[in-house]
Motif scaffolding. Sequence first.
Motif, short mmCIF file in Angstrom:
data_model
loop_
_atom_site.label_atom_id
_atom_site.label_comp_id
_atom_site.label_asym_id
_atom_site.label_seq_id
_atom_site.Cartn_x
_atom_site.Cartn_y
_atom_site.Cartn_z
N HIS A 65 0.99 -0.81 0.16
CA HIS A 65 0.32 0.18 0.31
C HIS A 65 0.53 1.06 0.14
O HIS A 65 2.33 1.26 0.01
N HIS A 66 0.25 1.92 0.15
CA HIS A 66 1.19 3.81 -0.23
C HIS A 66 1.31 4.22 0.95
O HIS A 66 1.28 5.57 0.93
N HIS A 67 1.96 4.25 2.49
CA HIS A 67 1.99 4.71 3.52
C HIS A 67 3.51 4.52 3.03
O HIS A 67 3.93 3.74 2.39
N PRO A 68 4.13 5.52 3.94
CA PRO A 68 5.62 5.97 3.36
C PRO A 68 6.62 5.23 4.41
O PRO A 68 7.47 4.51 3.72
N ASP A 69 5.84 4.43 5.30
CA ASP A 69 6.94 3.37 5.95
C ASP A 69 6.69 1.93 5.53
O ASP A 69 7.63 1.09 5.95
N LEU A 110 -0.30 -11.59 -6.74
CA LEU A 110 -1.08 -10.65 -6.46
C LEU A 110 -2.35 -10.50 -5.91
O LEU A 110 -2.83 -10.73 -6.55
N LEU A 111 -2.58 -10.55 -5.14
CA LEU A 111 -3.99 -10.47 -4.18
C LEU A 111 -4.65 -9.18 -4.11
O LEU A 111 -3.99 -8.66 -3.74
N GLU A 112 -6.03 -8.72 -4.06
CA GLU A 112 -6.49 -7.43 -3.62
C GLU A 112 -6.96 -7.60 -2.80
O GLU A 112 -7.56 -8.75 -1.92
N THR A 113 -6.02 -7.02 -1.29
CA THR A 113 -7.08 -7.46 -0.03
C THR A 113 -7.20 -5.83 0.91
O THR A 113 -6.47 -5.66 1.82
N PRO A 114 -8.15 -5.19 0.52
CA PRO A 114 -8.56 -4.18 0.93
C PRO A 114 -8.43 -4.39 2.09
O PRO A 114 -9.42 -5.86 3.22
N GLN A 119 -6.78 0.40 -1.20
CA GLN A 119 -5.28 0.05 -1.61
C GLN A 119 -4.93 -1.77 -1.54
O GLN A 119 -4.01 -1.59 -2.06
N ASP A 120 -4.66 -1.91 0.06
CA ASP A 120 -3.90 -2.27 0.17
C ASP A 120 -3.85 -4.12 -0.83
O ASP A 120 -4.88 -4.13 -1.44
N LEU A 121 -3.06 -4.08 -1.22
CA LEU A 121 -2.76 -5.60 -1.72
C LEU A 121 -1.70 -7.21 -0.55
O LEU A 121 -0.95 -6.54 -0.13
N HIS A 136 -0.28 -7.06 4.68
CA HIS A 136 -0.32 -5.88 6.50
C HIS A 136 -1.63 -5.65 5.94
O HIS A 136 -2.50 -5.54 6.86
N LEU A 137 -2.08 -7.27 6.62
CA LEU A 137 -3.45 -7.75 6.65
C LEU A 137 -2.95 -7.84 8.70
O LEU A 137 -3.96 -7.75 9.41
#
Length: 187
Positions: A65-69, A110-114, A119-121, A136-137
Motif C-alpha cells: 500500500h502507499h503509506h511511506p513506511d 498479487l491479491l487485492e486485500t483491502p 488499496q492494500d494488496l 499488511h492484514l
Amino acid sequence: MTAEVHVLFEGYVGDRTASTVSLVLDGDQRIVIDPGMVPDQAAILGPLAALSVEPGTVTDVVLSHHHPDHTMNAGLFPAARVHDHWATYTGDLWESRPAEGFRVSPSVSLLETPGHTAQDLSTVVETEEGLVAFTHLWWNETGPSEDPLAEDPPALHEQRVRVLGLGVVRVVPGHGAAFAPGPETPR
C-alpha cells in the motif's frame, strides 16, 4: 518451479516504525516487497549484498500500500518494475491493471486485500514449503486483533479469513517476524 523467500529486515511499530522488507527469488526475477522505512538504507542493502543481489539487478518492487513506511526506499531499485494495487510502473510507463490474480513471476501473484487501506494488496508466493503470504492484514503475529488504522475493519477481517483459507504456511506481516498461522492467529 517454486520461489525462494528471504526477509531482509523485520519491521516493528512503537516509538519508531519500520516496514518488514523481503526478497523473493523466482528464476531470473528478483522481487523486493515493501522497501519502506528502516533505520538506514544499509538495513536493506546489506542483506541484499549477503545474498549476492545488487540493487540494479532487482527486477520488481511490490508495494502492499502507499503509506511511506512501506514505500520510502523504492528508489533504491531504479531498473525495477513497481507494482501496486492498480498498475505496473516502468520508467515513465504506467500500465493500468487490476492487482487481483496478476502474476509478477511464475510463482508470485498479487491479491487485492483491502482493509488497512482500500488499496492494500498481498503478495502470495509458491515455495517448496507451501504458500507464503506477504501482507499488511497483520502487523505482526499477534495482530493487532483490531487494526487501529484500518480504513475498513470488516473488510480486513474478511481478507484475513480469505488469505488463511488459501492454506498459507507462513505469513510475513507488515511490521514483524514471519510466523506460521494457527488457530490463535487473529481473523
